[in-house]
Design an enzyme around this catalytic site. Structure first.
Site, mmCIF file in Angstrom:
data_model
loop_
_atom_site.group_PDB
_atom_site.id
_atom_site.type_symbol
_atom_site.label_atom_id
_atom_site.label_comp_id
_atom_site.label_asym_id
_atom_site.label_seq_id
_atom_site.Cartn_x
_atom_site.Cartn_y
_atom_site.Cartn_z
ATOM 1 N N CYS A 140 7.016 1.419 -0.551
ATOM 2 C CA CYS A 140 7.132 2.950 -0.298
ATOM 3 C C CYS A 140 8.211 3.387 0.113
ATOM 4 O O CYS A 140 8.769 4.298 -0.835
ATOM 5 C CB CYS A 140 6.582 2.560 0.766
ATOM 6 S SG CYS A 140 6.598 1.554 2.286
ATOM 7 N N HIS A 220 8.774 6.108 7.847
ATOM 8 C CA HIS A 220 10.189 5.695 7.765
ATOM 9 C C HIS A 220 11.942 6.684 7.722
ATOM 10 O O HIS A 220 11.446 8.089 7.454
ATOM 11 C CB HIS A 220 10.531 5.147 6.472
ATOM 12 C CG HIS A 220 9.503 3.127 6.328
ATOM 13 N ND1 HIS A 220 9.582 2.483 7.314
ATOM 14 C CD2 HIS A 220 8.705 3.041 5.435
ATOM 15 C CE1 HIS A 220 8.470 0.987 6.937
ATOM 16 N NE2 HIS A 220 8.209 1.954 5.140
HETATM 17 P P1 NAD Z 1 -3.069 -5.066 4.795
HETATM 18 O O1 NAD Z 1 -2.763 -6.315 5.718
HETATM 19 O O2 NAD Z 1 -3.654 -3.109 5.490
HETATM 20 O O3 NAD Z 1 -4.732 -5.103 3.941
HETATM 21 C C1 NAD Z 1 -4.499 -5.979 3.138
HETATM 22 C C2 NAD Z 1 -5.881 -6.000 3.352
HETATM 23 O O4 NAD Z 1 -6.323 -7.441 1.886
HETATM 24 C C3 NAD Z 1 -6.252 -6.900 4.516
HETATM 25 O O5 NAD Z 1 -7.491 -5.893 4.726
HETATM 26 C C4 NAD Z 1 -6.292 -8.395 4.355
HETATM 27 O O6 NAD Z 1 -7.863 -8.756 4.946
HETATM 28 C C5 NAD Z 1 -6.897 -8.362 3.457
HETATM 29 N N1 NAD Z 1 -6.742 -9.788 1.958
HETATM 30 C C6 NAD Z 1 -5.766 -10.739 2.726
HETATM 31 N N2 NAD Z 1 -5.909 -11.928 2.315
HETATM 32 C C7 NAD Z 1 -6.581 -11.149 0.961
HETATM 33 C C8 NAD Z 1 -7.597 -12.068 -0.103
HETATM 34 N N3 NAD Z 1 -7.281 -13.770 -0.264
HETATM 35 N N4 NAD Z 1 -8.179 -11.771 -1.021
HETATM 36 C C9 NAD Z 1 -7.910 -10.414 -0.564
HETATM 37 N N5 NAD Z 1 -8.289 -9.517 -0.036
HETATM 38 C C10 NAD Z 1 -7.353 -10.299 1.328
HETATM 39 O O7 NAD Z 1 -1.886 -4.861 3.586
HETATM 40 P P2 NAD Z 1 -1.010 -3.386 3.451
HETATM 41 O O8 NAD Z 1 -0.304 -2.656 4.311
HETATM 42 O O9 NAD Z 1 -2.543 -2.689 2.626
HETATM 43 O O10 NAD Z 1 -0.581 -4.213 2.304
HETATM 44 C C11 NAD Z 1 -0.786 -4.355 0.695
HETATM 45 C C12 NAD Z 1 -0.103 -4.161 0.101
HETATM 46 O O11 NAD Z 1 0.502 -3.022 -0.087
HETATM 47 C C13 NAD Z 1 1.425 -5.414 0.635
HETATM 48 O O12 NAD Z 1 1.884 -5.584 -0.689
HETATM 49 C C14 NAD Z 1 2.297 -4.213 0.881
HETATM 50 O O13 NAD Z 1 3.881 -4.956 0.776
HETATM 51 C C15 NAD Z 1 2.421 -3.420 0.096
HETATM 52 N N6 NAD Z 1 2.458 -1.988 0.824
HETATM 53 C C16 NAD Z 1 2.291 -1.933 2.404
HETATM 54 C C17 NAD Z 1 2.634 -0.766 2.785
HETATM 55 C C18 NAD Z 1 2.574 0.121 4.087
HETATM 56 O O14 NAD Z 1 3.372 0.498 4.728
HETATM 57 N N7 NAD Z 1 1.239 -0.670 4.256
HETATM 58 C C19 NAD Z 1 3.664 0.503 2.061
HETATM 59 C C20 NAD Z 1 3.458 0.261 0.474
HETATM 60 C C21 NAD Z 1 3.185 -1.178 -0.498
#
Ligand code: NAD
Length: 338
Positions: A140, A220
Site C-alpha cells: 500500500c 498510514h
Molecule cells: P489477511 O490476514 O487479512 O488475509 C489473508 C487471508 O489468507 C486470511 O484469511 C488467512 O486465513 C488466509 N490464509 C492463510 N494461510 C493461507 C494459505 N496457505 N492459503 C490461502 N489462504 C491463507 O492479510 P491481508 O492483509 O489481506 O494481506 C494479504 C497480502 O496483501 C499480504 O501480502 C499483505 O502484505 C498484502 N497487503 C496488505 C495490506 C493491508 O493493509 N492489509 C495492504 C497492501 C498489501
C-alpha cells in the site's frame, strides 16, 4: 470473460474478489479460505464458490454446513489466472502450485520482489507485466509513493526524496495487535524497506524512508520532502500535476479534513463499498515549495489502495487491454473519478 481464482479471502482478497465482479471482462471462479469462519459464510452468501486451502481442510467446512466446491488444487485448473492474497511469504510457497498447472499469478506486497521479478504499479510500469507468468503488486505505501513520486519525477525531476511514514499499527479487524500506547520505530534502522521497494518499480528515484508504527488502525500518513531538479517548480505546478494524476485525490484541510479520521468519514460518505479510498490522498493546502524543496502530507488507506492495481495487473499480464484503457475501465468500475 477472464476467469480468476482468489487465494486468501482476508482484508485484501475480499476486496479484490468484489472488485473483479464489477469489471466487464472478468469473473470470480472461486475463492480460497483456510478457516470455516464468518468470512466463509459471507463469501457463500455473496455467491462465490468456496474452496479450502488444503485438501484435508474441506471437512471443517462440511461440518459447519458450508458448501465447499473443492480445494485449491481443484480451483487452479479452472481459472485463467490466480490472485494470491494470502499472508506475506505464504504466496511464495503457493507459487509452485500455480506453476504446476501453468497458470499465471498475481502476488501481493507482503512477498519479496523475487517472487515475480516484476513489481507493479499500473500508471508507472503497466507494460512491464505483459507476458509474465507472475507479477507482484507492491504494498500500500509503495503504491502511493510510486503513483505520486513517479508523476512528479516525470515532469519536474526528483533529485532526492525523503519520506517519514507513520504506519497504522494494525488493520481494523486485528484487535489483538498493538501498540495501543506507544510509537514504535519500525524498523529502528534507516532506511525502512519502503524506499528500496519504490526502486523495484521506479529504479531511478533516490529516496530515503523512515517508518514508525502509531496506535491507529485506519490509515498510514506520509510526510514527504522532495528536492526537485526543476528550478521553476512551484506550489501551483505541483498541485496541477497531482490534480492531473490518476488515482491521486487532493483534499483541503480548510474544508474540515484535518486528520485521517476525517478521511475515513469522507470515504464512508462517498458511498463506496466499505468506505474504501483507492486514491493516494494529498492535502492540497499542505503542499509547499521553497527553493526547489517540495513538502506535503499524504494519507494511504492501506486496505483499499492496491485493489485497482490488482485488476490492472490481470489485464497487463494477459495483454488484453492497453494501459490507458485498463486504468479507465478499472476506475469506471470502482467509481474512481480520475
Ligand atoms: P489477511 O490476514 O487479512 O488475509 C489473508 C487471508 O489468507 C486470511 O484469511 C488467512 O486465513 C488466509 N490464509 C492463510 N494461510 C493461507 C494459505 N496457505 N492459503 C490461502 N489462504 C491463507 O492479510 P491481508 O492483509 O489481506 O494481506 C494479504 C497480502 O496483501 C499480504 O501480502 C499483505 O502484505 C498484502 N497487503 C496488505 C495490506 C493491508 O493493509 N492489509 C495492504 C497492501 C498489501
Amino acid at each position: 470473460m477472464i476467469r480468476i481464482g482468489v487465494n486468501g479471502y482476508g482484508v485484501i482478497g475480499r476486496r479484490i474478489a468484489d472488485a473483479i465482479r464489477l469489471q466487464p471482462d472478468m469473473e470470480v471462479t472461486g475463492v480460497v479460505k483456510v478457516k470455516a469462519d464468518y468470512k466463509a459464510t459471507l463469501a457463500l452468501s455473496k455467491g462465490y464458490d468456496l474452496y479450502s486451502a488444503e485438501k484435508s481442510g474441506k471437512d471443517s467446512f462440511k461440518e459447519k454446513g458450508l458448501a465447499i466446491s473443492g480445494s485449491l488444487t481443484d480451483l487452479v485448473p479452472k481459472v485463467d489466472m490466480m490472485i494470491d492474497a494470502s499472508p506475506g511469504d505464504v504466496g511464495a510457497a503457493n507459487k509452485s502450485i500455480y506453476e504446476k498447472f501453468h497458470k499465471p499469478a498475481v502476488f501481493q506486497g507482503g512477498e519479496d520482489h523475487g517472487v515475480a521479478g516484476v513489481s507493479f504499479v499500473a500508471q508507472c510500469n503497466y507494460d512491464k507485466a505483459k507476458g509474465h507468468s507472475s507479477t507482484r503488486v507492491v504494498s500500500c505505501n509503495t503504491t502511493a509513493l510510486c503513483r505520486v513520486l513517479g508523476s512528479i519525477d516525470e515532469s519536474m525531476g526528483i533529485s532526492r526524496g525523503r519520506v517519514v511514514l507513520a504506519r497504522r499499527a494494525a488493520d481494523p479487524d486485528e484487535p489483538s495487535k498493538g501498540p495501543i500506547d506507544a510509537v514504535v520505530l519500525d524498523p529502528v534502522n534507516i532506511p525502512s524497506h519502503h524506499g528500496p521497494d519504490v526502486n523495484t518499480v521506479l529504479p531511478g528515484i533516490k529516496i530515503t524512508t523512515m517508518a514508525m508504527k502509531v496506535p491507529t488502525t485506519h490509515m498510514h500518513l506520509h510526510s514527504v520532502i522532495l528536492t526537485l531538479e526543476d528550478p521553476d517548480a512551484s506550489k501551483e505546478t505541483i498541485t496541477q500535476k497531482l490534480e492531473d494524476t490518476t488515482r491521486v485525490l487532493l483534499v483541503n484541510g480548510k474544508d474540515g479534513l484535518k486528520s485521517t479520521a476525517h478521511l475515513v468519514d469522507l470515504g464512508r460518505e462517498l458511498g463506496r463499498p466499505r468506505g474504501d479510498l483507492y486514491e493516494a490522498i494529498i492535502w492540497k493546502d499542505s503542499i509547499c515549495v521553497d527553493e526547489k524543496e517540495a513538502s506535503f502530507f499524504m494519507a494511504v488507506h492501506q486496505e483499499a489502495i492496491v485493489i485497482p492495481e490488482n485488476i490492472d495487473a490481470i489485464r497487463a499480464m494477459l495483454g488484453s487491454e492497453s494501459k490507458d484503457d485498463s486504468i479507465a475501465m478499472t476506475n469506471n468500475a470502482l467509481d474512481i473519478d480520475k
